[in-house]
Design a protein around this motif. Structure first.
Motif, mmCIF file in Angstrom:
data_model
loop_
_atom_site.group_PDB
_atom_site.id
_atom_site.type_symbol
_atom_site.label_atom_id
_atom_site.label_comp_id
_atom_site.label_asym_id
_atom_site.label_seq_id
_atom_site.Cartn_x
_atom_site.Cartn_y
_atom_site.Cartn_z
ATOM 1 N N ASN A 82 0.850 -1.183 0.000
ATOM 2 C CA ASN A 82 0.000 0.000 0.000
ATOM 3 C C ASN A 82 0.888 1.236 0.000
ATOM 4 O O ASN A 82 1.578 1.512 0.977
ATOM 5 C CB ASN A 82 -0.914 0.018 1.226
ATOM 6 N N LYS A 118 -3.451 0.329 -3.455
ATOM 7 C CA LYS A 118 -4.145 -0.067 -2.232
ATOM 8 C C LYS A 118 -4.981 -1.293 -2.535
ATOM 9 O O LYS A 118 -5.634 -1.376 -3.569
ATOM 10 C CB LYS A 118 -5.058 1.091 -1.775
ATOM 11 N N ASP A 119 -4.937 -2.275 -1.642
ATOM 12 C CA ASP A 119 -5.731 -3.507 -1.771
ATOM 13 C C ASP A 119 -5.551 -4.177 -3.133
ATOM 14 O O ASP A 119 -6.512 -4.667 -3.729
ATOM 15 C CB ASP A 119 -7.225 -3.208 -1.534
#
Lengths: 132, 167
Positions: A59, A79-80
């Motif tokens: 991230n 992110k993710d």
């Protein structure tokens, strides 16, 4: 009457043409969808040259600075397992409006800043400025 | 008035209208920001009209002048590259389909619209090597077909309305 049947024939050909185009489009879409794979790296190219490479699993928020005097910025966010551009000072904002990318070969392009963010399967062996 | 003068006047008018339509399209907000390039292709109304009224040569002249002026006014070198390839493919395919005499103006303009998108995609493939462009083409093929239908209907209307102009 001949004129009328010619007209109908043309109309039919028009519909066939449109149908063929749409069928090819749908087939292309299905093919692309069937062959897409989750990527593992996010690569940033500036003016065609690979500059940064990140694992898609981390991230991070990274300011990509371009332009002769460093006047252009795009903020890359991973992110993710998905990459997107949070903010940018380009005039069109297409990169910011672009949805998140995560599949191999997907890109976000900022044309005015000559920045391309691409998801790749493997990290390349080129010498990079920053490998994280 | 002799034929030559008439023709020059008509081509002048059609070229100006094509430019205005290009301007209107340039100031309209993008239809879908995720896929740049979705357009109705309003100037194609004029190209189809000229193609049917005067043939390929004059359509190419109007299209060429429009491209040069539009990219000088509202675009840059990049947009010129995109539009030249798109416009050339589009006009070639339209004129081939028109020659077969098997399609109405709607079919011809559908082919023109999709060929225009295809040309732009080809330029994009050379600029960015990415599979995502394939998805763009899928979307553009669908929107191009829809745009082509509307342009075809519009051109038909224009052709009927300009029927009195014989050159």
């Amino acid at each position: 009457m001949k004129n009328n049947s010619e007209k109908n024939q043309r109309k039919r050909n028009d519909i066939i043409l449109a149908a063929v185009i749409l069928i090819i489009a749908v087939a292309g879409f299905l093919f692309l969808n069937a062959t897409k794979k989750n990527g593992s790296y996010v690569v940033v190219k500036i003016d065609g040259v690979e500059k940064y490479s990140y694992s898609i699993t981390e991230n991070i928020t990274k300011e990509i600075i371009t332009g002769e005097n460093g006047e252009y910025t795009n903020t890359l966010v991973i992110k993710d397992g998905k990459a997107s551009v949070l903010t940018a000072n380009c005039p069109d904002g297409i990169c910011v409006g672009h949805r998140e990318i995560s599949f191999v070969g997907e890109t976000i392009v900022c044309l005015p800043h000559k920045v391309v963010i691409e998801v790749k399967k493997e990290a390349s062996n080129q010498n990079l400025d920053a490998v994280v | 008035m002799n034929e030559r003068t008439k023709r020059i006047a008509f081509l002048g008018i059609t070229t100006s209208v094509a430019l205005i339509l290009a301007y209107i399209e340039a100031i309209l907000p993008p239809i879908w920001t995720a896929v740049p390039g979705i357009k109705v292709g309003l100037p194609n109304l004029i190209i189809v009209l000229v193609l049917y009224r005067f043939g390929f040569k004059y359509a190419a002249i109007v299209s060429g002048i429009r491209l040069i002026i539009v990219s000088m006014l509202f675009g840059n070198v990049m947009t010129l590259a995109y539009s030249v390839v798109g416009a050339v493919l589009s006009l070639l395919l339209m004129s081939i389909l028109k020659k077969t005499d098997r399609f109405s103006t709607i079919g011809v303009s559908i082919a023109g619209a999709v060929a225009h998108n295809l040309g732009q995609i080809i330029v994009a493939i050379f600029l960015f090597e990415t599979v995502q462009i394939g998805y763009y083409m899928v979307v553009l093929a669908v929107t191009g077909t829809i745009a082509g239908v509307f342009i075809g209907i519009g051109s038909n209307f224009l052709l009927k309305r300009t029927d009195s102009i014989k050159i």
